[in-house]
Each structure stands twice: as C-alpha cells, then as structure tokens.
Design a protein around this motif. Structure first.
Motif, PDB file in Angstrom:
ATOM      1  N   LEU A 286       1.045  -1.189  -0.062  1.00 19.30           N
ATOM      2  CA  LEU A 286      -0.024  -0.070  -0.117  1.00 19.30           C
ATOM      3  C   LEU A 286       1.199   1.283   0.542  1.00 19.30           C
ATOM      4  O   LEU A 286      -0.221   2.300   0.275  1.00 19.30           O
ATOM      5  CB  LEU A 286      -1.178   0.351   1.124  1.00 19.30           C
ATOM      6  N   ALA A 287       2.203   0.835  -1.010  1.00 20.55           N
ATOM      7  CA  ALA A 287       2.923   2.507  -0.713  1.00 20.55           C
ATOM      8  C   ALA A 287       2.278   2.993  -1.580  1.00 20.55           C
ATOM      9  O   ALA A 287       2.780   4.589  -1.730  1.00 20.55           O
ATOM     10  CB  ALA A 287       4.700   1.726  -0.550  1.00 20.55           C
ATOM     11  N   GLU A 288       1.820   2.332  -2.215  1.00 19.37           N
ATOM     12  CA  GLU A 288       0.789   2.792  -3.580  1.00 19.37           C
ATOM     13  C   GLU A 288      -0.294   2.275  -3.129  1.00 19.37           C
ATOM     14  O   GLU A 288      -0.704   1.161  -3.838  1.00 19.37           O
ATOM     15  CB  GLU A 288       1.721   2.568  -4.940  1.00 19.37           C
ATOM     16  N   PRO A 289      -1.519   2.918  -2.788  1.00 19.55           N
ATOM     17  CA  PRO A 289      -2.560   2.405  -3.111  1.00 19.55           C
ATOM     18  C   PRO A 289      -2.920   1.752  -4.368  1.00 19.55           C
ATOM     19  O   PRO A 289      -3.653   2.259  -5.235  1.00 19.55           O
ATOM     20  CB  PRO A 289      -3.697   3.511  -2.422  1.00 19.55           C
ATOM     21  N   ARG A 290      -3.584   0.314  -3.849  1.00 22.23           N
ATOM     22  CA  ARG A 290      -4.105  -0.409  -4.864  1.00 22.23           C
ATOM     23  C   ARG A 290      -5.157  -1.075  -4.383  1.00 22.23           C
ATOM     24  O   ARG A 290      -5.381  -1.856  -3.135  1.00 22.23           O
ATOM     25  CB  ARG A 290      -3.087  -1.339  -5.631  1.00 22.23           C
ATOM     26  N   PRO A 291      -5.780  -1.800  -4.954  1.00 23.60           N
ATOM     27  CA  PRO A 291      -7.015  -2.908  -4.715  1.00 23.60           C
ATOM     28  C   PRO A 291      -6.682  -4.357  -4.000  1.00 23.60           C
ATOM     29  O   PRO A 291      -5.577  -4.560  -4.704  1.00 23.60           O
ATOM     30  CB  PRO A 291      -7.277  -3.301  -6.178  1.00 23.60           C
ATOM     31  N   CYS A 292      -7.343  -4.641  -2.786  1.00 27.40           N
ATOM     32  CA  CYS A 292      -6.960  -5.642  -1.959  1.00 27.40           C
ATOM     33  C   CYS A 292      -7.749  -6.622  -2.046  1.00 27.40           C
ATOM     34  O   CYS A 292      -9.239  -6.320  -1.674  1.00 27.40           O
ATOM     35  CB  CYS A 292      -6.293  -5.513  -0.898  1.00 27.40           C
ATOM     36  N   VAL A 293      -7.539  -8.161  -1.740  1.00 29.00           N
ATOM     37  CA  VAL A 293      -8.698  -8.945  -1.235  1.00 29.00           C
ATOM     38  C   VAL A 293      -8.204 -10.038  -0.244  1.00 29.00           C
ATOM     39  O   VAL A 293      -6.924 -10.359  -0.160  1.00 29.00           O
ATOM     40  CB  VAL A 293      -9.265  -9.737  -2.476  1.00 29.00           C
ATOM     41  N   PHE A 294      -9.038 -10.081   0.435  1.00 29.62           N
ATOM     42  CA  PHE A 294      -8.160 -10.574   1.911  1.00 29.62           C
ATOM     43  C   PHE A 294      -9.719 -12.314   1.793  1.00 29.62           C
ATOM     44  O   PHE A 294     -10.219 -12.170   1.652  1.00 29.62           O
ATOM     45  CB  PHE A 294      -8.490  -9.981   2.951  1.00 29.62           C
ATOM     46  N   LEU A 295      -9.082 -12.970   2.784  1.00 24.59           N
ATOM     47  CA  LEU A 295      -8.942 -14.914   2.533  1.00 24.59           C
ATOM     48  C   LEU A 295      -8.953 -15.009   3.490  1.00 24.59           C
ATOM     49  O   LEU A 295      -8.757 -15.232   4.099  1.00 24.59           O
ATOM     50  CB  LEU A 295      -8.613 -15.354   1.234  1.00 24.59           C
ATOM     51  N   ASN A 296     -11.010 -15.056   4.108  1.00 24.56           N
ATOM     52  CA  ASN A 296     -10.842 -16.150   5.536  1.00 24.56           C
ATOM     53  C   ASN A 296     -11.703 -17.545   4.948  1.00 24.56           C
ATOM     54  O   ASN A 296     -13.176 -17.254   5.933  1.00 24.56           O
ATOM     55  CB  ASN A 296     -12.052 -14.585   6.053  1.00 24.56           C
ATOM     56  N   PRO A 297     -11.299 -18.380   4.883  1.00 26.97           N
ATOM     57  CA  PRO A 297     -11.724 -19.128   4.807  1.00 26.97           C
ATOM     58  C   PRO A 297     -11.977 -20.439   5.580  1.00 26.97           C
ATOM     59  O   PRO A 297     -13.028 -20.577   5.963  1.00 26.97           O
ATOM     60  CB  PRO A 297     -10.709 -20.482   3.922  1.00 26.97           C
ATOM     61  N   ARG A 298     -11.863 -19.670   7.186  1.00 24.66           N
ATOM     62  CA  ARG A 298     -11.573 -20.040   8.405  1.00 24.66           C
ATOM     63  C   ARG A 298     -12.827 -19.255   8.967  1.00 24.66           C
ATOM     64  O   ARG A 298     -13.689 -19.962  10.602  1.00 24.66           O
ATOM     65  CB  ARG A 298     -10.548 -20.917   9.777  1.00 24.66           C
ATOM     66  N   LYS A 299     -12.952 -18.445   8.323  1.00 22.48           N
ATOM     67  CA  LYS A 299     -14.543 -17.868   8.913  1.00 22.48           C
ATOM     68  C   LYS A 299     -14.705 -17.173  10.530  1.00 22.48           C
ATOM     69  O   LYS A 299     -15.600 -17.302  11.403  1.00 22.48           O
ATOM     70  CB  LYS A 299     -16.169 -18.751   8.637  1.00 22.48           C
ATOM     71  N   LEU A 300     -13.393 -16.686  10.230  1.00 25.39           N
ATOM     72  CA  LEU A 300     -13.344 -15.535  11.557  1.00 25.39           C
ATOM     73  C   LEU A 300     -14.207 -14.355  11.840  1.00 25.39           C
ATOM     74  O   LEU A 300     -14.798 -14.056  10.889  1.00 25.39           O
ATOM     75  CB  LEU A 300     -11.203 -15.547  12.164  1.00 25.39           C
ATOM     76  N   LYS A 301     -14.077 -14.442  13.283  1.00 24.01           N
ATOM     77  CA  LYS A 301     -15.149 -13.561  13.612  1.00 24.01           C
ATOM     78  C   LYS A 301     -13.899 -11.997  13.700  1.00 24.01           C
ATOM     79  O   LYS A 301     -13.453 -11.540  14.683  1.00 24.01           O
ATOM     80  CB  LYS A 301     -15.726 -13.149  14.883  1.00 24.01           C
ATOM     81  N   TRP A 302     -14.095 -11.654  12.544  1.00 19.01           N
ATOM     82  CA  TRP A 302     -12.363 -10.354  12.010  1.00 19.01           C
ATOM     83  C   TRP A 302     -12.894  -8.595  12.504  1.00 19.01           C
ATOM     84  O   TRP A 302     -12.411  -8.252  12.639  1.00 19.01           O
ATOM     85  CB  TRP A 302     -11.893 -10.437  11.130  1.00 19.01           C
ATOM     86  N   ARG A 303     -14.467  -8.497  12.300  1.00 21.29           N
ATOM     87  CA  ARG A 303     -14.956  -7.380  12.772  1.00 21.29           C
ATOM     88  C   ARG A 303     -15.035  -7.136  13.924  1.00 21.29           C
ATOM     89  O   ARG A 303     -14.740  -7.309  14.957  1.00 21.29           O
ATOM     90  CB  ARG A 303     -16.721  -7.082  11.924  1.00 21.29           C
ATOM     91  N   ASP A 305     -11.978  -6.524  15.353  1.00 18.66           N
ATOM     92  CA  ASP A 305     -10.841  -6.971  15.603  1.00 18.66           C
ATOM     93  C   ASP A 305      -9.626  -6.249  15.159  1.00 18.66           C
ATOM     94  O   ASP A 305      -9.341  -6.007  14.367  1.00 18.66           O
ATOM     95  CB  ASP A 305     -11.126  -8.318  15.815  1.00 18.66           C
ATOM     96  N   PRO A 306      -9.116  -5.250  15.984  1.00 13.92           N
ATOM     97  CA  PRO A 306      -7.526  -4.597  15.861  1.00 13.92           C
ATOM     98  C   PRO A 306      -6.624  -5.472  15.235  1.00 13.92           C
ATOM     99  O   PRO A 306      -5.912  -5.260  14.444  1.00 13.92           O
ATOM    100  CB  PRO A 306      -7.511  -3.547  17.239  1.00 13.92           C
ATOM    101  N   TYR A 307      -7.014  -6.757  15.272  1.00 11.63           N
ATOM    102  CA  TYR A 307      -5.244  -7.649  14.529  1.00 11.63           C
ATOM    103  C   TYR A 307      -5.964  -7.745  13.972  1.00 11.63           C
ATOM    104  O   TYR A 307      -5.261  -8.672  13.132  1.00 11.63           O
ATOM    105  CB  TYR A 307      -5.349  -8.921  15.604  1.00 11.63           C
ATOM    106  N   PHE A 308      -7.383  -7.214  13.032  1.00 16.53           N
ATOM    107  CA  PHE A 308      -7.287  -8.133  11.680  1.00 16.53           C
ATOM    108  C   PHE A 308      -8.481  -6.134  11.177  1.00 16.53           C
ATOM    109  O   PHE A 308      -8.736  -6.599  10.474  1.00 16.53           O
ATOM    110  CB  PHE A 308      -8.670  -8.789  11.366  1.00 16.53           C
ATOM    111  N   LEU A 309      -7.555  -5.300  10.724  1.00 19.05           N
ATOM    112  CA  LEU A 309      -7.512  -4.140  11.092  1.00 19.05           C
ATOM    113  C   LEU A 309      -7.591  -3.416   9.433  1.00 19.05           C
ATOM    114  O   LEU A 309      -8.599  -3.155   8.850  1.00 19.05           O
ATOM    115  CB  LEU A 309      -6.545  -2.950  11.607  1.00 19.05           C
ATOM    116  N   HIS A 310      -6.527  -4.520   8.554  1.00 20.32           N
ATOM    117  CA  HIS A 310      -6.463  -4.185   7.355  1.00 20.32           C
ATOM    118  C   HIS A 310      -7.260  -5.271   6.958  1.00 20.32           C
ATOM    119  O   HIS A 310      -7.179  -4.275   5.416  1.00 20.32           O
ATOM    120  CB  HIS A 310      -4.494  -4.723   7.132  1.00 20.32           C
ATOM    121  N   TRP A 311      -7.589  -6.512   6.987  1.00 22.32           N
ATOM    122  CA  TRP A 311      -9.369  -6.280   6.410  1.00 22.32           C
ATOM    123  C   TRP A 311     -10.324  -5.278   6.062  1.00 22.32           C
ATOM    124  O   TRP A 311     -10.880  -5.825   5.147  1.00 22.32           O
ATOM    125  CB  TRP A 311      -9.693  -8.072   6.901  1.00 22.32           C
TER     126      TRP A 311
END
Length: 379
Positions: A286-303, A305-311
């Motif tokens: 993200l030094a140059e902002p560009r599209p991202c996609v994040f994968l959560n196949p384990r269906k973690l409850k991430w919302r 949660d500061p440890y998943f801020l990048h999601w």
C-alpha cells in the motif's frame, strides 16, 4: 562503542536491519558487528550493501552446538533460535548494545545479558496477533515504524517514556536502492496479481485457497499470477511443500518459494492486486494504494478486531468459490477503500517514507548517549 546487530532468523531480517547497521557505522562511527544464523544471510547482506554503496561490516556466524544444529536439521527452528541465543549470550555481553528485529530476542535478559543495552528494531505492520509481543517490555529501547504501533503498545502498558521512539520503516530505504534490479516480467506483458498467504496455521489461507486461485488463473488472458507465500510456509516438510508448489508454475503463473524477490518488496511494489490473509506485507504493497482482497476460509469473527484492521482495506472472501469473482471486481471497488488505505498506511509507517534507517540509528545513538553502559567498551 561496540554494537552487535543480530539476524537470528531467516534472511528476511536483513531487509529490515542492514541499512540501520550501515547508518550506525557510517553516520555515528560505532564499531558494528553483524551476527547471523542462516548462512544464506551473507548473500543478502552483500546484495543490500552493493545496492546501497555501503562498505561491508564485520560479520560473524553464531556459534552452534550439536544440539542446535540437530534442531535446525529437523526444522525445529523456533527451538533452535532460542538455544542459539542462549549459547551466544556470553559473547554478546562484550558489546555495548545488541540490536535485534524480533521480539524473541527479549529473552536474552533472562539468559544473562547484562552489559549491553538491548534494542528492538521492530519489523511488520502490527495488526496480526503475535504471541510473544509482550517481550517488547524486556528491551531497553524499542523502535517503531509509526504511531499505530506506538499506540498499541501504550494501550497494553508495555512501553515507557524515554525507552521507545517512532522512526519509520528502514526497509523502504533498502527497497529504494534495489528496486531497479528485478522487474517482474511475463512474456505476455499483462499485469499480475500477487497471492501472499501467511504461515500461521490458524490464520493462513494456503491450504484452503491455493488450489482455487491456481485453477482460476490457469487459463486467464487478462492477469498473470505470482504466488509468493511467507518464507516460513516452507519451514517444515523437508522441502516437499516447496517442490509441489513449484510444479504449479506455468506461462502466466510464477511460483516463488525462496528468492530475494519474496523479501525485498519486488512483488508488493509491482503487483496490480494484492490477495492474502494476515501478512503485514499488505502494508508494503500500500505504499502505492491499490486493490486488495483478503481471504477468510476459516470464517473468523474479524470485524472490530484490531488484529484484523487491514481487512477493512478490501473485500473479505470466506468461500473459495467466491475468490476469483472478488479478485476480478477489486479494481472497480478500489475507490471505496482507497481513503482508508492511505490513512492506515500513514499511521503504520509515518512520514516521510524514506530516511528511517538514519532516524533509527540516531535514536539508538541518542539513547546510548543518555544511558551509557556501565563500564562501557569505548572503542
């Protein structure tokens, strides 16, 4: 004063620390010796020094007992790392400061490190939960890249005034020097998507999503794919996992299981789209902002949660069959996420982007001046 800079894990640590070692020597005239555990570290240090036009520093390999060598042979690398630190603590006690880039080195104090100031030059972006980050309190001085991580440790009451500083991210200085070396080129000239799964077993998307992403790109005519997992994905299995993955390479799919490009921001700087799970390399991307996609196949409850801020910086996919549609629509959805990408990048790495190596060295020099070692080795 005598400074020991230690690379206790894989060569990726060189790209976070070598430029600071250079600045300690050239800008502040410290007597710097670098210690390494993995023999291939030497090649990476030589590459960095050549790109930055910096002279070589004194270099020593950590002494290792037969037990430590056996642990490495059987890929028990976490255990080996701790044993190597214990076996070399007496030699490190001869220095005025020991600089490390991982929390594990904090245990040196309990192993008998008495004379040197113990200094942490933190790497990573600070979102993912790390079970040994409490060791930051064992360092005399901790250097952080940005205010996000500073605030995190303040909230956990693990740092105290006068014993930490925010200095930026020295790795960007290294990349600035080497970025012209290795453009990623495909014969078809198309842009590429980077898939960068992490190694942590409870969080990685490697097993659940690797097959799906390879199938999805096998016959595409708009994007290429670079698969570059975290280097620790290949710790175990005696090379079998790496060999199997390499067999998936083809004309528009590049598989990397250990080249310098995995470590030096070559892929993160050039990719059109980032796909991953919890690796902090997304922030380098993200030094140059560009599209991202994040994968959560384990269906973690991430919302929330500061440890998943990048999601929060791209779409999050839970079902492997939704992976390719999410990747293909990521460019049109990027406008939703770009403002937050820019904000979190600044909070993670600070400004200006370059110059972190000298700022880190100055913070170390200032600390040692105000906290001189008792009976210091002035030489």
């Amino acid at each position: 004063m005598k400074i020991a800079v230690i690379y206790i894990a894989e060569p990726y640590q060189c790209y976070h620390t070598a430029s600071v070692a250079d600045a300690l020597s050239s800008e502040f005239n410290f007597d710097v010796t670098e210690y390494y555990s993995f023999p291939e570290t030497v090649q990476h240090l030589e590459r960095i020094r050549a790109a930055m036009h910096a002279p070589a520093l004194q270099l020593r390999q950590f002494r290792k007992s037969w037990k430590a060598k056996t642990l490495k042979t059987f890929r028990r690398l976490d255990q080996e790392r701790i044993l190597v630190l214990r076996e070399n603590v007496d030699e490190l006690n001869q220095y005025d400061a020991v600089v490390a880039t991982e929390y594990t080195a904090g245990i040196l104090k309990s192993m008998g490190l008495r004379h040197p100031a113990l200094i942490l030059l933190m790497h990573g972006a600070g979102d993912r939960y790390v079970n040994d980050d409490h060791h930051v309190r064992d360092f005399d001085l901790a250097l952080f890249p940005g205010v996000k991580i500073e605030n995190y440790f303040k909230q956990k009451n693990l740092i105290r005034p006068g014993h930490y500083a925010v200095v930026g991210y020295p790795k960007f200085d290294v990349f600035e020097a080497i970025k012209k070396e290795s453009p990623v080129l495909f014969r078809n000239g198309r842009p590429f998507v980077l898939y960068n799964p992490h190694y942590q077993r409870q969080l990685t998307s490697y097993k659940a999503c690797m097959g799906e992403i390879i199938r999805g790109f096998s016959d595409r005519h708009d994007y290429n794919l670079v698969i570059a997992p975290h280097i620790k994905v290949f710790h175990k299995g005696f090379g079998l996992r790496a060999r199997r993955l390499k067999q998936q390479a083809r004309g528009n799919i590049l598989v990397d299981t250990g080249s310098p490009a995995m470590l030096d921001m070559t892929y993160t700087s050039q990719a059109a789209i980032y796909v991953g799970d919890v690796s902090s390399q997304v922030y380098e991307f993200l030094a140059e902002p560009r599209p991202c996609v994040f994968l959560n196949p384990r269906k973690l409850k991430w919302r929330d949660d500061p440890y998943f801020l990048h999601w929060t910086l791209g779409d999050v996919v839970e079902e492997p069959e939704d992976l390719m549609p999410a990747i293909l629509r990521a460019p049109e959805r990027h406008a939703i996420y770009r403002p937050l990408q820019e904000k979190l990048f600044r909070e993670t790495f600070g400004e200006p982007l370059l110059g972190g190596s000298v700022r880190a060295a100055k913070a170390i020099a200032d600390y040692l001046k105000s906290h001189p070692p008792v009976g210091g080795h002035n030489g």
